[in-house]
Design a protein around this motif. Structure first.
Motif, mmCIF file in Angstrom:
data_model
loop_
_atom_site.group_PDB
_atom_site.id
_atom_site.type_symbol
_atom_site.label_atom_id
_atom_site.label_comp_id
_atom_site.label_asym_id
_atom_site.label_seq_id
_atom_site.Cartn_x
_atom_site.Cartn_y
_atom_site.Cartn_z
ATOM 1 N N THR A 35 48.597 40.243 39.431
ATOM 2 C CA THR A 35 47.358 39.855 40.105
ATOM 3 C C THR A 35 47.654 38.931 41.285
ATOM 4 O OG1 THR A 35 46.107 40.045 38.031
ATOM 5 C CG2 THR A 35 45.107 38.761 39.812
ATOM 6 N N VAL A 36 48.522 37.956 41.073
ATOM 7 C CA VAL A 36 48.911 37.053 42.164
ATOM 8 C C VAL A 36 49.587 37.839 43.284
ATOM 9 C CG1 VAL A 36 50.436 35.144 42.801
ATOM 10 C CG2 VAL A 36 49.106 35.023 40.683
ATOM 11 N N THR A 37 50.442 38.797 42.913
ATOM 12 C CA THR A 37 51.131 39.610 43.916
ATOM 13 C C THR A 37 50.145 40.418 44.745
ATOM 14 O OG1 THR A 37 53.081 39.812 42.494
ATOM 15 C CG2 THR A 37 52.847 41.434 44.254
ATOM 16 N N LEU A 38 49.185 41.042 44.096
ATOM 17 C CA LEU A 38 48.194 41.841 44.815
ATOM 18 C C LEU A 38 47.315 40.976 45.707
ATOM 19 C CD1 LEU A 38 47.078 44.416 42.096
ATOM 20 C CD2 LEU A 38 48.112 44.957 44.307
ATOM 21 N N LEU A 39 46.891 39.820 45.200
ATOM 22 C CA LEU A 39 46.042 38.935 46.005
ATOM 23 C C LEU A 39 46.789 38.407 47.219
ATOM 24 C CD1 LEU A 39 44.190 36.904 43.213
ATOM 25 C CD2 LEU A 39 43.228 38.674 44.704
ATOM 26 N N ALA A 40 48.082 38.204 47.077
ATOM 27 C CA ALA A 40 48.875 37.671 48.182
ATOM 28 C C ALA A 40 49.220 38.741 49.220
ATOM 29 C CB ALA A 40 50.156 37.041 47.640
ATOM 30 N N ARG A 41 49.494 39.949 48.737
ATOM 31 C CA ARG A 41 49.975 40.998 49.639
ATOM 32 C C ARG A 41 48.878 41.913 50.151
ATOM 33 N NH1 ARG A 41 55.041 44.013 47.170
ATOM 34 N NH2 ARG A 41 54.847 44.982 49.227
ATOM 35 N N ASN A 42 47.969 42.304 49.284
ATOM 36 C CA ASN A 42 46.941 43.265 49.693
ATOM 37 C C ASN A 42 45.722 43.153 48.780
ATOM 38 O OD1 ASN A 42 45.571 45.323 50.882
ATOM 39 N ND2 ASN A 42 46.974 46.961 50.263
ATOM 40 N N PRO A 43 44.925 42.096 48.958
ATOM 41 C CA PRO A 43 43.783 41.870 48.063
ATOM 42 C C PRO A 43 42.759 43.001 48.079
ATOM 43 C CG PRO A 43 43.690 40.430 49.987
ATOM 44 C CD PRO A 43 45.043 41.054 49.983
ATOM 45 N N SER A 44 42.697 43.749 49.172
ATOM 46 C CA SER A 44 41.728 44.848 49.244
ATOM 47 C C SER A 44 42.024 45.944 48.230
ATOM 48 C CB SER A 44 41.717 45.448 50.656
ATOM 49 O OG SER A 44 42.986 45.998 50.984
ATOM 50 N N GLU A 45 43.268 46.009 47.745
ATOM 51 C CA GLU A 45 43.643 47.020 46.767
ATOM 52 C C GLU A 45 42.810 46.900 45.499
ATOM 53 O OE1 GLU A 45 46.825 49.443 46.028
ATOM 54 O OE2 GLU A 45 45.600 49.848 47.792
ATOM 55 N N LEU A 46 42.470 45.672 45.121
ATOM 56 C CA LEU A 46 41.718 45.465 43.883
ATOM 57 C C LEU A 46 40.307 46.048 43.950
ATOM 58 C CD1 LEU A 46 42.855 41.833 42.999
ATOM 59 C CD2 LEU A 46 43.465 43.939 41.803
ATOM 60 N N ARG A 47 39.821 46.337 45.168
ATOM 61 C CA ARG A 47 38.503 46.950 45.292
ATOM 62 C C ARG A 47 38.492 48.379 44.760
ATOM 63 N NH1 ARG A 47 37.693 45.151 51.635
ATOM 64 N NH2 ARG A 47 37.713 42.868 51.282
ATOM 65 N N ARG A 48 39.666 48.968 44.635
ATOM 66 C CA ARG A 48 39.750 50.337 44.127
ATOM 67 C C ARG A 48 39.518 50.402 42.619
ATOM 68 N NH1 ARG A 48 42.695 54.082 47.315
ATOM 69 N NH2 ARG A 48 43.343 53.256 49.332
ATOM 70 N N VAL A 49 39.563 49.258 41.960
ATOM 71 C CA VAL A 49 39.438 49.244 40.502
ATOM 72 C C VAL A 49 38.102 49.832 40.062
ATOM 73 C CG1 VAL A 49 39.328 47.769 38.455
ATOM 74 C CG2 VAL A 49 41.006 47.293 40.259
ATOM 75 N N ARG A 50 37.034 49.512 40.792
ATOM 76 C CA ARG A 50 35.707 49.992 40.396
ATOM 77 C C ARG A 50 35.647 51.520 40.406
ATOM 78 N NH1 ARG A 50 30.587 47.347 43.248
ATOM 79 N NH2 ARG A 50 31.489 45.588 42.071
ATOM 80 N N SER A 51 36.186 52.142 41.439
ATOM 81 C CA SER A 51 36.091 53.603 41.538
ATOM 82 C C SER A 51 37.051 54.321 40.603
ATOM 83 C CB SER A 51 36.356 54.046 42.987
ATOM 84 O OG SER A 51 37.628 53.614 43.431
ATOM 85 N N HIS A 52 38.117 53.641 40.189
ATOM 86 C CA HIS A 52 39.116 54.273 39.315
ATOM 87 C C HIS A 52 39.113 53.664 37.917
ATOM 88 C CE1 HIS A 52 40.906 56.574 42.589
ATOM 89 N NE2 HIS A 52 40.932 55.482 43.329
ATOM 90 N N GLY A 53 38.040 52.937 37.579
ATOM 91 C CA GLY A 53 37.995 52.220 36.306
ATOM 92 C C GLY A 53 38.259 53.076 35.074
ATOM 93 N N PRO A 54 37.557 54.197 34.881
ATOM 94 C CA PRO A 54 37.802 55.015 33.683
ATOM 95 C C PRO A 54 39.240 55.527 33.584
ATOM 96 C CG PRO A 54 35.710 55.596 34.701
ATOM 97 C CD PRO A 54 36.413 54.685 35.656
#
Length: 303
Positions: free
Chosen positions: A212-231
Motif C-alpha cells: 500500500t505504501v509502495t502504491l501510494l508513493a509511486r502511483n496512487p491512481s492505481e488504487l482507483r482500479r480496485v472498485r471496478s475490479h473488486g469481485p
C-alpha cells in the motif's frame, strides 16, 4: 498424511490464483495485482486469527517471530511481483513451470543450511519432478531447439526463475517464523495449525502495508482500479488465503522440499489451464513432462 493433502490443496488453489492474476494482469500493473492478492487475503486471515484468539487466547509473539515474518513478507512480495511481470513476457505455462523449479532449489538449500535431508526416494522424487517441469518447458514454442530450450533464459524466463529463488527464501523464513512462535508457546505445537494461522496473518498484514505504501508513493491512481475490479480481486484473495494457509501448515509438518515436490501438481494443472483457457497449443507436446512430474510426486508420496 496430512501434509500431502495440504500440499495438493495448496497447489490447486495457487493454480487458480495464478490464473486469475494472469487475467487481471492484462488490465492492471504487477504491483496492483500483487496488492490485490494480499489485501483481499487479509480479511480471511484476520478473521481466522481472531477466532483462534477467542478460543485459545493470544499467543506470546517474540521479536524473532516478527523478524522471520518480515523476511517472509518481503521475499514473497518480490516473488509475486516478479511472477506477474513474467506473465507479460512469457506464456502462462512457461512462467509457472520455471518458477516451480524452486522445488529443487529448496532441497539444496534445506540440505546445506537447515539440516533437511531427504531420503533416497525423496531425492528421486525431487529430481524427477524437476526434470518433469524442465521437459514441459522444452515443449514450448520459440527459442532455441533441443534441450537448450529447457534452459533458455529470456526476459520472461529470468523473471520466473527470480521468483523461484525468492520463494526458496520465503518458505524457509516462514517455517522459521512458525517454529519461533511454537518455541515461545509450546502449547501450539500439536498439528501446528494455530501457529501457521497466526504466522499467515502477521505476514499478510506486513505485505499489505508494504504494498500500500509502495502504491501510494509511486502511483496512487492505481488504487482507483480496485472498485471496478473488486469481485475479481476478491476471488484472487480467497484463493490466495486458502493456498497460503495450506503451504504454511504443510511446511511446518515435514521437509519443505517434500511439500514443494508434491506441490508440483500446480505445474500439471497450470499446463492444462493453458490449453483449455488460454489456448496455448504447445501444451499438447508437454504431456511427457507432465507424466514425469507426476512420477516424481509418487516417489515422494511413497517415501
Amino acid at each position: 498424511m496430512l501434509w500431502v493433502a495440504l500440499s495438493l490443496a495448496a497447489g490447486s488453489c495457487q493454480t487458480l490464483r495464478n490464473a486469475l492474476s494472469r487475467q487481471l494482469g492484462k488490465e492492471c500493473s504487477p504491483t496492483l495485482v500483487s496488492w490485490a492478492r494480499f489485501a483481499f487475503n487479509l480479511p480471511f486471515a484476520a478473521t481466522l486469527a481472531t477466532v483462534l484468539i477467542a478460543l485459545h487466547g493470544a499467543p506470546s509473539l517474540p521479536i524473532l517471530f516478527f523478524v522471520h515474518c518480515l523476511v517472509t513478507a518481503v521475499t514473497q512480495l518480490l516473488a509475486a511481483v516478479a511472477l506477474v511481470a513474467a506473465f507479460r513476457h512469457a506464456s502462462y505455462a512457461q512462467s509457472i513451470v520455471l518458477h516451480k523449479l524452486d522445488g529443487l532449489f529448496t532441497a539444496l538449500v534445506g540440505l546445506m543450511f537447515f539440516a533437511e535431508l531427504p531420503s533416497t526416494n525423496g531425492w528421486i522424487g525431487i529430481v524427477l519432478s524437476t526434470l518433469g517441469v524442465l521437459w514441459i518447458n522444452l515443449a514450448r514454442s520459440g527459442g532455441p531447439k533441443g534441450w537448450r530450450r529447457a534452459f533458455h533464459i529470456d526476459r520472461g524466463a529470468g523473471l520466473a526463475l527470480l521468483a523461484a529463488l525468492l520463494l526458496v527464501v520465503t518458505c524457509f523464513a516462514l517455517k522459521e517464523a512458525s517454529g519461533a512462535l511454537v518455541s515461545a508457546n509450546p502449547e501450539l505445537g500439536d498439528g501446528r495449525f494455530i501457529a501457521s494461522s497466526h504466522t499467515l496473518f502477521h505476514v499478510t498484514w506486513m505485505e499489505v502495508l508494504i504494498l500500500t505504501v509502495t502504491l501510494l508513493a509511486r502511483n496512487p491512481s492505481e488504487l482507483r482500479r480496485v472498485r471496478s475490479h473488486g469481485p475479481h480481486m476478491l476471488a484472487i484473495g480467497a484463493a490466495a488465503f486458502a493456498g497460503s494457509l495450506g503451504w504454511f501448515w504443510a511446511y511446518s509438518l515435514t521437509l519443505v522440499a517434500y511439500v514443494k515436490a508434491v506441490g508440483q501438481i500446480e505445474s500439471v494443472l497450470s499446463t492444462w489451464l493453458s490449453l483449455k483457457l488460454f489456448d496455448e497449443k504447445e501444451v499438447k507436446a508437454q504431456i511427457p513432462g507432465i507424466v514425469v512430474t507426476l512420477l516424481g510426486m509418487v516417489f515422494v508420496l511413497f517415501d
